[in-house]
Design a protein around this motif. Structure first.
Motif, short mmCIF file in Angstrom:
data_model
loop_
_atom_site.label_atom_id
_atom_site.label_comp_id
_atom_site.label_asym_id
_atom_site.label_seq_id
_atom_site.Cartn_x
_atom_site.Cartn_y
_atom_site.Cartn_z
N PRO A 1 3.84 9.19 -6.60
CA PRO A 1 2.87 8.46 -7.16
C PRO A 1 2.21 6.75 -7.00
O PRO A 1 3.77 6.66 -7.46
N VAL A 2 1.76 6.66 -6.33
CA VAL A 2 2.12 5.12 -6.13
C VAL A 2 0.56 4.18 -5.99
O VAL A 2 -0.85 4.82 -5.64
N LYS A 3 0.65 3.20 -7.03
CA LYS A 3 -0.87 2.33 -7.50
C LYS A 3 -0.79 0.47 -5.99
O LYS A 3 0.19 0.31 -6.99
N LEU A 4 -1.31 1.52 -5.20
CA LEU A 4 -1.06 0.20 -4.64
C LEU A 4 -1.82 -1.05 -5.30
O LEU A 4 -3.28 -1.55 -5.42
N VAL A 5 -2.00 -2.63 -5.51
CA VAL A 5 -2.25 -3.14 -5.94
C VAL A 5 -2.19 -4.67 -4.85
O VAL A 5 -1.32 -5.54 -5.15
N ASP A 6 -3.63 -4.81 -4.40
CA ASP A 6 -3.83 -5.93 -3.34
C ASP A 6 -4.11 -6.95 -4.11
O ASP A 6 -5.05 -7.10 -5.16
N GLY B 1 -1.12 -11.13 5.90
CA GLY B 1 -1.45 -9.71 6.30
C GLY B 1 -1.28 -8.84 5.33
O GLY B 1 -1.12 -7.60 5.57
N LYS B 2 -1.43 -8.73 3.78
CA LYS B 2 -1.40 -8.51 3.00
C LYS B 2 -2.62 -6.92 2.92
O LYS B 2 -2.84 -6.04 2.54
N SER B 3 -3.34 -7.80 3.09
CA SER B 3 -5.12 -6.55 3.42
C SER B 3 -4.89 -5.67 4.32
O SER B 3 -5.01 -4.32 4.71
N SER B 4 -4.22 -6.21 5.44
CA SER B 4 -3.86 -5.46 6.28
C SER B 4 -3.40 -3.81 6.30
O SER B 4 -2.59 -3.16 6.75
N ILE B 5 -1.72 -4.88 5.29
CA ILE B 5 -0.96 -3.87 4.78
C ILE B 5 -1.12 -3.10 3.72
O ILE B 5 -0.55 -1.52 4.23
N LEU B 6 -2.56 -3.18 2.80
CA LEU B 6 -2.63 -2.04 2.11
C LEU B 6 -3.67 -1.43 3.03
O LEU B 6 -2.99 -0.11 2.30
N ASN B 7 -4.35 -1.45 4.08
CA ASN B 7 -4.75 -0.99 5.41
C ASN B 7 -4.17 0.39 5.49
O ASN B 7 -4.59 0.93 5.92
N ARG B 8 -2.76 -0.31 5.98
CA ARG B 8 -1.77 0.43 6.53
C ARG B 8 -1.47 1.63 5.76
O ARG B 8 -0.83 2.79 6.87
N PHE B 9 -1.11 1.42 4.64
CA PHE B 9 -0.65 2.35 3.88
C PHE B 9 -1.60 3.36 3.33
O PHE B 9 -2.01 4.84 3.32
N TYR C 1 -5.82 1.37 -5.61
CA TYR C 1 -5.69 2.35 -4.73
C TYR C 1 -4.25 3.32 -4.88
O TYR C 1 -3.68 2.53 -5.06
N MET C 2 -4.85 4.85 -5.20
CA MET C 2 -3.66 5.54 -5.22
C MET C 2 -3.30 6.11 -3.60
O MET C 2 -4.13 6.65 -3.53
N VAL C 3 -2.25 5.93 -3.58
CA VAL C 3 -1.75 6.51 -2.56
C VAL C 3 -0.15 7.72 -2.96
O VAL C 3 -0.01 7.30 -4.03
N THR C 4 0.39 8.30 -1.83
CA THR C 4 1.44 9.41 -2.05
C THR C 4 2.45 8.67 -0.86
O THR C 4 2.35 8.14 0.09
N ILE C 5 3.65 7.88 -1.23
CA ILE C 5 5.02 7.19 -0.63
C ILE C 5 5.96 7.87 -0.70
O ILE C 5 6.70 8.45 -1.36
N GLU C 6 6.59 8.98 0.77
CA GLU C 6 7.78 9.63 0.31
C GLU C 6 7.96 11.00 -1.10
O GLU C 6 8.52 10.92 -1.80
#
Length: 255
Positions: free
Chosen positions: A66-71, A29-37, A58-63
């Protein structure tokens, strides 16, 4: 000094962000987790193992961070050159990650690929994400606590989004030091300051060890002098040609 060095690291995190690698065997479920983020379907999700073969970033903001998520490609027995390159990229990213989310499918027993990844991740910068809590569990709490005892753990459902707020907070708390109040620190050192302070800290620790070991005071004094010289480079009491060149290289001075 150590607090100032840590302040540099925290400053870098807030200004440049962090790289968070999502890793796991196939179909956890890695890609599902990415999509949820991302809160949208950006990664292809299918029941076919090995759907993700390349890196997705993809770049997102968590709390507020700035976070670069890598699937990454899922770990399994490699079938073909394309999958081999995908797995090689995964191994490379694990070495570069500021934080790894090791995704485990709680609805299936552990296998050798889960354990293989467990040996590769940094124990101080990894969160175990127990995914698919919406399905009947095949992993007992006892097994989880035994195998992953060194890691923080968060149980989530990428399908429903359950406990993703908890995961966001775990990511933030793992990366951002609560011991450093970056905004009230008297100095937030740049890279030159950080390097110089690291040298000063090294000589101070050496002086302390030599003093305890009973070395002649002349040797201890020499270490203290080296530490003082390092600090003087920051305060301006000591200015070398190399320091001046480094400072003025950052400015454009007209004629």
């Amino acid at each position: 000094i150590k607090q100032l060095i840590a302040a540099y690291t925290q400053r870098k995190i807030w200004h440049e962000g962090i790289a968070v690698v999502i890793a796991g065997r196939v179909n956890v479920g890695k890609s599902s987790i990415l999509n949820r983020f991302l809160q949208e379907d950006r990664a292809i999700v299918t029941p076919i193992p090995g759907t993700t073969r390349d890196l997705l970033e993809y770049m997102v903001t968590i709390e507020g961070l700035p976070v670069k998520l890598v699937d990454t490609a899922g770990m399994r027995k490699v079938k073909g050159e394309v999958e081999r390159k995908g797995v090689d990229l995964t191994n490379t990213q694990l070495g570069l990650a500021d934080l790894t989310l090791l995704v485990i499918d709680r609805s299936r027993p552990l296998n050798k690929y889960d354990l293989h990844l467990l040996q590769k991740v940094d124990t101080t910068a990894t969160i175990v994400v127990l995914n698919k809590t919406d399905l009947p569990a095949k992993l007992s709490d006892k097994k989880i606590n035994t195998v992953f005892q060194r890691f923080p753990k968060v149980a989530v459902s990428a399908l429903t989004g359950k406990e993703f707020n908890t995961l966001n907070k775990a990511i933030f708390n793992t990366v951002v030091s609560k011991k450093i109040d970056m905004f009230s620190a008297p100095i937030i050192p740049n890279l030159r300051h950080k390097t110089t302070l690291t040298n000063a800290s090294m000589f101070l620790e050496k002086a302390s060890k030599n003093l305890i070991a009973g070395f002649p005071l002349e040797i201890v004094a020499a270490d203290l002098l080296w530490a003082k010289n390092a600090i003087d480079e920051i305060t301006g009491n000591k200015t070398t040609e190399e320091i001046l060149s480094n400072i003025f290289s950052k400015f454009c001075i007209g004629k």
